[in-house]
Design a protein around this motif. Sequence first.
Motif, PDB file in Angstrom:
ATOM      1  N   UNK A  42       0.832  -1.207   0.000  1.00 25.58           N
ATOM      2  CA  UNK A  42       0.000   0.000   0.000  1.00 25.58           C
ATOM      3  C   UNK A  42       0.867   1.258   0.000  1.00 25.58           C
ATOM      4  N   UNK A  43       1.950   1.227   0.775  1.00 25.23           N
ATOM      5  CA  UNK A  43       2.860   2.371   0.818  1.00 25.23           C
ATOM      6  C   UNK A  43       3.476   2.634  -0.547  1.00 25.23           C
ATOM      7  N   UNK A  44       3.814   1.563  -1.266  1.00 25.15           N
ATOM      8  CA  UNK A  44       4.382   1.718  -2.612  1.00 25.15           C
ATOM      9  C   UNK A  44       3.353   2.294  -3.590  1.00 25.15           C
ATOM     10  N   UNK A  45       2.079   2.181  -3.229  1.00 27.19           N
ATOM     11  CA  UNK A  45       1.022   2.780  -4.057  1.00 27.19           C
ATOM     12  C   UNK A  45       0.732   4.220  -3.640  1.00 27.19           C
ATOM     13  N   UNK A  46       1.561   4.742  -2.738  1.00 24.21           N
ATOM     14  CA  UNK A  46       1.414   6.146  -2.339  1.00 24.21           C
ATOM     15  C   UNK A  46       0.409   6.359  -1.233  1.00 24.21           C
ATOM     16  N   UNK A  47       0.243   5.363  -0.357  1.00 23.77           N
ATOM     17  CA  UNK A  47      -0.711   5.485   0.756  1.00 23.77           C
ATOM     18  C   UNK A  47       0.028   5.310   2.085  1.00 23.77           C
ATOM     19  N   UNK A  48       0.228   6.401   2.792  1.00 26.97           N
ATOM     20  CA  UNK A  48       0.838   6.358   4.121  1.00 26.97           C
ATOM     21  C   UNK A  48      -0.213   6.443   5.225  1.00 26.97           C
ATOM     22  N   UNK A  49      -1.317   7.118   4.895  1.00 26.08           N
ATOM     23  CA  UNK A  49      -2.387   7.353   5.867  1.00 26.08           C
ATOM     24  C   UNK A  49      -3.738   7.194   5.207  1.00 26.08           C
ATOM     25  N   UNK A  50      -4.705   6.809   5.992  1.00 31.88           N
ATOM     26  CA  UNK A  50      -6.089   6.772   5.540  1.00 31.88           C
ATOM     27  C   UNK A  50      -6.888   7.687   6.460  1.00 31.88           C
ATOM     28  N   UNK A  51      -7.441   8.763   5.900  1.00 30.02           N
ATOM     29  CA  UNK A  51      -8.310   9.665   6.654  1.00 30.02           C
ATOM     30  C   UNK A  51      -9.748   9.217   6.460  1.00 30.02           C
TER      31      UNK A  51
END
Length: 200
Positions: A42-51
């Motif tokens: 998920x991080x490699x897909x540009x997702x560090x956080x979910x708001x």
Amino acid sequence: MSLESRFKSDLEKEKKLTPLLDSYYKSKLKQYSFVRVSDLKQQHKGIDLLFKHKEKIASFYIDEKAQLDYINEDLPTFAFELSYLKNGKEKEGWLFDKKKKTEFYSLITAIYSDEPSSYTSCKITLVNRVKLLAFLNKRGLDKNNIVVKPKQHGKHIINGLREKDEGYLYFSKTNKAEQPINLILRLDFLIRNGLAKRLV
């Protein structure tokens, strides 16, 4: 410093910065809850956080980008990665990468530290990625015509942006192994055009 040791150093800095960022998100975004993403795919897909909105059925993918090379400095600009080298091969940067699921960038600037082990304050600017890409496209700045590899290290003026108050290209040929080509944009330019909001 090797690329691997630099990467490890950046990870350590990011871990130390996380508690400060989380405290800002909690205090400034009270209508949202948030979850930090630990899954590497998920991080490699540009997702560090979910708001996640607490009342509406809405959630947003956030990619955190921190100016960790500029501690105790308050730069007016941010570098958006267009391309870089990996093992001598040119790779696509994160800005125009269609594989990235990022919806907002959380740009962390003006990171201040009293001691090497702790950070005391920073600024956070939230950038709407979809709006940014659409805005750049209207200016004639898309993936196909913006990423032209400059031959010389340093700043390069590009059509579609005013260098002094909007942005320019920067080619880091000599000081980084990755030799990134970045689109340097002024933060106040992004805010002024409704592409970003200052959180802190």
